[in-house]
Scaffold this active site. Structure first.
Site, PDB file in Angstrom:
ATOM      1  CE  LYS A  69      45.300  34.377  38.363  1.00  0.00           C
ATOM      2  NZ  LYS A  69      45.392  33.120  39.120  1.00  0.00           N
ATOM      3  CG  HIS A 197      42.385  28.180  42.669  1.00  0.00           C
ATOM      4  ND1 HIS A 197      41.604  28.934  43.509  1.00  0.00           N
ATOM      5  CD2 HIS A 197      43.537  28.878  42.501  1.00  0.00           C
ATOM      6  CE1 HIS A 197      42.263  30.055  43.828  1.00  0.00           C
ATOM      7  NE2 HIS A 197      43.431  30.043  43.237  1.00  0.00           N
ATOM      8  CB  SER A 200      40.681  34.342  45.142  1.00  0.00           C
ATOM      9  OG  SER A 200      41.710  33.696  44.426  1.00  0.00           O
ATOM     10  CD  GLU A 274      48.325  25.678  41.113  1.00  0.00           C
ATOM     11  OE1 GLU A 274      47.261  26.337  41.051  1.00  0.00           O
ATOM     12  OE2 GLU A 274      48.554  24.720  40.371  1.00  0.00           O
ATOM     13  N   PRO A 275      50.006  29.250  45.947  1.00  0.00           N
ATOM     14  CG  PRO A 275      51.576  29.621  47.636  1.00  0.00           C
ATOM     15  CD  PRO A 275      51.116  28.580  46.657  1.00  0.00           C
ATOM     16  NE  ARG A 277      43.881  35.959  46.683  1.00  0.00           N
ATOM     17  CZ  ARG A 277      43.262  36.894  45.989  1.00  0.00           C
ATOM     18  NH1 ARG A 277      43.055  38.079  46.503  1.00  0.00           N
ATOM     19  NH2 ARG A 277      42.834  36.646  44.775  1.00  0.00           N
ATOM     20  CE1 TYR A 332      39.273  43.596  34.892  1.00  0.00           C
ATOM     21  CE2 TYR A 332      41.540  44.208  35.328  1.00  0.00           C
ATOM     22  CZ  TYR A 332      40.431  44.250  34.516  1.00  0.00           C
ATOM     23  OH  TYR A 332      40.499  44.917  33.329  1.00  0.00           O
ATOM     24  CG  ASP A 333      41.638  40.004  43.753  1.00  0.00           C
ATOM     25  OD1 ASP A 333      41.213  38.844  43.540  1.00  0.00           O
ATOM     26  OD2 ASP A 333      42.413  40.278  44.677  1.00  0.00           O
ATOM     27  CG  ASP A 362      35.169  55.248  33.137  1.00  0.00           C
ATOM     28  OD1 ASP A 362      33.989  55.609  33.332  1.00  0.00           O
ATOM     29  OD2 ASP A 362      35.471  54.083  32.823  1.00  0.00           O
ATOM     30  CE1 TYR A 390      46.005  37.369  40.759  1.00  0.00           C
ATOM     31  CE2 TYR A 390      45.511  37.458  43.107  1.00  0.00           C
ATOM     32  CZ  TYR A 390      45.868  36.738  41.979  1.00  0.00           C
ATOM     33  OH  TYR A 390      46.092  35.392  42.067  1.00  0.00           O
TER      34      TYR A 390
HETATM   35  C1  LIG Z   1      45.205  32.712  40.243  1.00  0.00           C
HETATM   36  C2  LIG Z   1      45.572  31.322  40.518  1.00  0.00           C
HETATM   37  C3  LIG Z   1      46.254  31.002  41.698  1.00  0.00           C
HETATM   38  C4  LIG Z   1      46.560  31.997  42.779  1.00  0.00           C
HETATM   39  O1  LIG Z   1      45.404  32.372  43.474  1.00  0.00           O
HETATM   40  P1  LIG Z   1      45.542  33.248  44.828  1.00  0.00           P
HETATM   41  O2  LIG Z   1      44.143  33.537  45.210  1.00  0.00           O
HETATM   42  O3  LIG Z   1      46.286  34.492  44.454  1.00  0.00           O
HETATM   43  O4  LIG Z   1      46.269  32.427  45.809  1.00  0.00           O
HETATM   44  C5  LIG Z   1      46.644  29.688  41.858  1.00  0.00           C
HETATM   45  N1  LIG Z   1      46.369  28.736  40.951  1.00  0.00           N
HETATM   46  C6  LIG Z   1      45.724  29.021  39.796  1.00  0.00           C
HETATM   47  C7  LIG Z   1      45.479  27.924  38.827  1.00  0.00           C
HETATM   48  C8  LIG Z   1      45.287  30.308  39.558  1.00  0.00           C
HETATM   49  O5  LIG Z   1      44.611  30.571  38.433  1.00  0.00           O
END
Ligand SMILES: *Cc1c(COP(=O)(O)O)cnc(C)c1O
Length: 460
Positions: A69, A197, A200, A274-275, A277, A332-333, A362, A390
């Site tokens: 994502k 997680h 972030s 699950e990296p 960014r 968003y981030d 806007d 993102y």
């Molecule tokens: C968004 C997300 C990530 C990635 O997060 P980063 O901050 O980009 O490393 C990993 N795992 C899950 C479940 C997420 O929703």
């Protein structure tokens, strides 16, 4: 897996001695010859490779499953597929993308704890077995349409110190875990491990330690119920650039010692992460053009002095990408984006308080509330570094403003390195392999004169 598919991706080789920054300069020069000064990106796929080597060195026990994502560009996903990472997919479309590039189903974790039934069926039909859950309702859906799933229980973490907390939305509290595991047992489902997680922009590495300790407790519960618990997934949240409060290597030192304590090497548990960014943020440089400008005179300042009036004004710059486009990361981030100048300012050049605005109509479309910049003109360029995470992934064409073009580049040494890793795998970091010296042979040294120092080369 081989690199044939990657070689079909639309990227250009950097000529020897040239860096991605030189391409920035070249594209700026080309478009400055015309009035067609659209915003554009340069993405250095070699930077993704450098991140992978840095990961392998800092977290040798942890297999990365890239969170799609964050940036689903085919060239990025393909580079990572060639490097042998796994993938964290959160939807059918992400699974489709990754599988269309030839990634084996065993390298995919469907890491969305709240899935649509039809998409669970899709995962089942396409052999994706690993998936996360954090509720009874999810277990019942999985029991109905994917009974050979390998389930991973997502637990909540203390993310009070994260910039983007996630545990309000996802993650079972520890006290709910036994009940969930019992329900899974009752439904005849297989639970193989635990994920979390930390959110972030994590500012306290101890959050990982606490989460790993909690995961260890849940492993014990699972084993008591007869599950073979052998997968720990430590999630994402690793910084993608070196300008964060907490540095990547500061986090990984803490993680490694927590892993040694709670999941020692010989415990038979496979550790993944699950990296998102981490892999892509610094690979992308966004270049925008100033399309309009306003000078706001400060009425209060007494102007009797013979001062050429440098501090009595505020400048407003309007550029051709904004928060509805690439800078959605600001909304968003919670990103903070600051530009570097394309043209080096003269040593005695005055600077002014400035704000920077996107092109839409806007009022929310503001990129920088306050920074200092010299007196720039319409047609001048501003450069934003670290724009890979993102950004393009969630940008819209609101108000008719198109997404910037992206130029993908890679040096030949980087390409050779990717091919080598693709065919032979990564050498053990302990071996002083020449591969790990790779960054020195294609560093980010630039021939472009940047007034603000670009981020340093990632030393592996
Ligand atoms: C968004 C997300 C990530 C990635 O997060 P980063 O901050 O980009 O490393 C990993 N795992 C899950 C479940 C997420 O929703």
């Amino acid at each position: 897996m081989n690199t044939t598919a990657l070689s079909k991706c639309d990227f250009s080789f950097l000529e020897e001695g040239f860096s991605a920054r030189d391409i920035v300069e070249q594209k700026i020069n080309e478009s400055s010859l015309t009035d067609d000064r659209d915003a554009f990106y340069v993405c250095d796929l070699g930077d993704v490779l450098r991140k992978h080597l840095r990961w392998a060195r800092a977290l040798p026990r942890v297999t990365p499953f890239y969170a799609v994502k964050c940036n689903d560009s085919q060239a990025v996903v393909m580079t990572l597929a060639s490097l042998g990472t796994g993938f964290d997919c959160a939807s059918k479309t992400e699974i489709q993308l990754v599988q269309s590039l030839g990634v084996d189903q065993s390298r995919i974790i469907y890491a969305n704890p709240c899935k649509q039934v039809s998409q669970i069926k899709y995962a089942s039909a396409h052999g994706v077995q690993m998936m996360t859950f954090d509720s009874e309702v999810e277990l019942m859906k999985v029991a109905r349409c994917h009974d050979d799933a390998k389930l991973v229980l997502r637990i909540a973490t203390d993310d009070s110190k994260a910039v983007c907390p996630l545990s309000v939305k996802f993650g079972a509290p520890l006290k709910a875990c036994r009940g969930l595991l019992e329900k899974a047992k009752e439904l005849g489902l297989d639970v193989i491990g635990v994920s979390f997680h930390v959110g972030s922009g994590c500012t306290d590495a101890e959050t990982y330690t606490k989460a790993i300790a909690d995961a260890c407790c849940v492993f014990d519960m699972g084993r008591e119920l007869g599950f073979t618990m052998d997968l720990l997934d430590i999630g994402g949240g690793f910084p993608g650039s070196d300008d964060t409060e907490l540095k990547f290597e500061e986090i990984t030192v803490v993680i490694n010692s927590a892993l040694d304590k709670y999941f020692p090497v010989d415990c038979g548990v496979r550790v993944i992460a699950e990296p998102g960014r981490f892999y892509v943020a610094s690979a992308y440089t966004l270049v925008v053009n100033i399309i309009a400008k306003k000078v706001i005179m400060d009425e209060d300042s007494s102007s009797d002095e013979e001062d050429e009036g440098t501090s009595d004004r505020t400048l407003m710059y309007y550029v051709n990408d904004g928060v509805y486009g690439s800078f959605n990361c600001i909304l968003y981030d919670h990103a903070h984006c600051l530009p570097t100048l394309h043209k080096k300012p003269k040593p005695d050049e005055s600077v002014y308080p400035c704000s920077i605005w996107g092109p839409t109509c806007d009022g929310l479309d503001r990129i920088v509330e306050l920074c200092t910049l010299p007196d720039l003109q319409v047609g001048d360029w501003l450069v934003f570094e670290n724009m890979g995470a993102y950004t393009v992934a969630a940008s819209s064409t609101f108000n008719g403003f198109q997404r910037p073009d992206i130029y993908y580049v890679m040096s030949r040494p980087a390409w050779q390195c990717v091919q080598q890793i693709c065919s032979e795998g990564l050498p053990a970091p302990a071996e002083e392999s020449a591969l790990f010296d790779f960054p020195s042979c294609c560093g980010r040294e630039s021939s472009l004169e940047m007034p603000t120092k670009p981020c340093p080369a990632n030393v592996v």
